[in-house]
Design a protein around this motif. Structure first.
Motif, mmCIF file in Angstrom:
data_model
loop_
_atom_site.group_PDB
_atom_site.id
_atom_site.type_symbol
_atom_site.label_atom_id
_atom_site.label_comp_id
_atom_site.label_asym_id
_atom_site.label_seq_id
_atom_site.Cartn_x
_atom_site.Cartn_y
_atom_site.Cartn_z
ATOM 1 N N ARG A 1 0.804 -1.223 0.000
ATOM 2 C CA ARG A 1 0.000 0.000 0.000
ATOM 3 C C ARG A 1 0.850 1.294 0.000
ATOM 4 O O ARG A 1 0.610 2.192 -0.791
ATOM 5 N N ARG B 1 2.634 1.686 -3.226
ATOM 6 C CA ARG B 1 1.638 1.960 -4.267
ATOM 7 C C ARG B 1 1.324 3.461 -4.309
ATOM 8 O O ARG B 1 1.373 4.088 -5.349
ATOM 9 N N ALA B 2 1.046 4.020 -3.134
ATOM 10 C CA ALA B 2 0.654 5.432 -3.076
ATOM 11 C C ALA B 2 1.779 6.323 -3.594
ATOM 12 O O ALA B 2 1.553 7.237 -4.385
ATOM 13 N N GLN B 3 3.020 6.003 -3.175
ATOM 14 C CA GLN B 3 4.136 6.861 -3.566
ATOM 15 C C GLN B 3 4.402 6.796 -5.073
ATOM 16 O O GLN B 3 4.601 7.812 -5.733
ATOM 17 N N ARG C 1 1.628 8.501 -7.020
ATOM 18 C CA ARG C 1 1.708 9.961 -6.886
ATOM 19 C C ARG C 1 2.786 10.494 -7.824
ATOM 20 O O ARG C 1 2.586 11.472 -8.540
ATOM 21 N N GLU D 1 -9.569 3.863 -4.919
ATOM 22 C CA GLU D 1 -8.606 4.806 -4.314
ATOM 23 C C GLU D 1 -7.546 5.208 -5.336
ATOM 24 O O GLU D 1 -7.098 6.346 -5.379
ATOM 25 N N VAL D 2 -7.142 4.243 -6.157
ATOM 26 C CA VAL D 2 -6.174 4.534 -7.226
ATOM 27 C C VAL D 2 -6.839 5.418 -8.275
ATOM 28 O O VAL D 2 -6.283 6.426 -8.724
ATOM 29 N N GLU E 1 -2.212 13.115 -2.053
ATOM 30 C CA GLU E 1 -2.090 12.055 -3.034
ATOM 31 C C GLU E 1 -2.962 12.265 -4.245
ATOM 32 O O GLU E 1 -2.896 11.536 -5.205
#
Ligand SMILES: Nc1ncnc2c1ncn2[C@@H]1O[C@H](COP(=O)(O)OP(=O)(O)OP(=O)(O)O)[C@@H](O)[C@H]1O
Length: 245
Positions: free
Chosen positions: A178, A181-183, A186, A207-208, A236
């Motif tokens: 997770r 993934r976010a980094q 972004r 969320e993606v 994000e």
């Protein structure tokens, strides 16, 4: 054949594709504006990958039209489509799909080298992108010596280094944890925005999808209503486009 609206970089009409009679896409139409990030969402098997393969010229739909910058892709022969993919499109899949014999920088530079860019210039650009993706020190490592998350960063660097007009990203962070993934997402969406790259991002994760400007939904190969995205956080989300990656 009616030409698409001028302001759409990618435009598709009524795409149908089936695999041995089993439907993958059933009449999907869409447009993606210049610099827009469009998320394609839907559950497993809804047709996201098939749609991205058709839009990116990897697969010719059995029926329907795909246009890129008002040029028909669906009528192009294999060589022209190959050239289009090499020169104007970038692809990021769920797996990094790197050449095992090449180092990180060579993998990231590959699309540039295939276009005939000099070794020196391609290396410089690839290395800069690896640095922006925080894997600069790994530039001389081969894929087998790297973590999955590091390999996926190389695949993102490879797509961005080629300065494509459109990036197609098919579940690009599905195999990552997770936080990673976010980094990575972004960085990818911020880079796309700051470089004016149009992006089509397939994901089953809302969320993606919230990082995109707009989302369309697929179900059983058909387009369903446009998806209302969850509010993206300031760090994000859609508003986070000021980083200079
Ligand atoms: N190469 C193939 N051969 C046979 N059937 C296929 C093939 N590729 C996709 N399909 C079928 O087409 C339908 C759409 O699949 P597709 O992979 O496009 O959906 P998806 O939304 O991307 O799913 P996933 O998230 O699992 O990748 C599914 O029923 C799938 O089983």
């Amino acid at each position: 054949m009616v030409a698409p609206p001028d302001n759409d970089v990618i435009w598709a009409r009524s795409l149908h594709h089936s695999y041995n009679g089993s439907p993958g896409l059933r009449g999907v139409s869409l447009g993606v504006g210049d610099g827009e990030i469009l998320a394609v969402t839907g559950p497993r098997g809804s047709g996201k990958s098939t749609l991205l393969h058709c839009l990116s010229g990897q697969l010719t739909a059995q029926e329907g039209e795909v246009w890129f910058n008002s040029v028909p892709v669906h009528t192009m022969g294999p060589r022209l489509r190959e050239q289009l993919r090499r020169d104007r499109f970038g692809w990021i899949g769920a797996e990094a799909d790197l050449v095992p014999e090449l180092t990180a920088w060579e993998n990231a530079a590959l699309p540039l080298l295939l276009r005939g860019v000099s070794n020196r210039a391609a290396r410089k650009t690839a290395t800069e992108w690896l640095e922006r993706l925080d894997i600069g020190p790994l530039a001389k490592k081969r894929p087998h010596a790297l973590l999955q998350s590091q390999r996926q960063r190389i695949s993102v660097a490879r797509a961005l280094a080629a300065a494509p007009t459109v990036i197609f990203a098919d579940e690009p962070t599905a195999t990552l944890h997770r936080a990673e993934r976010a980094q990575l997402l972004r960085t990818l969406t911020t880079a796309a925005r700051s470089h004016g790259i149009t992006m089509v991002l397939a994901t089953h994760d809302l969320e993606v999808a919230a990082l995109a400007d707009r989302a369309l939904g697929l179900l059983d190969g058909r387009r369903v209503n446009d998806v209302s995205l969850p509010a993206a956080s300031d760090t994000e989300g859609r508003s986070a486009c000021s980083l200079s990656v």
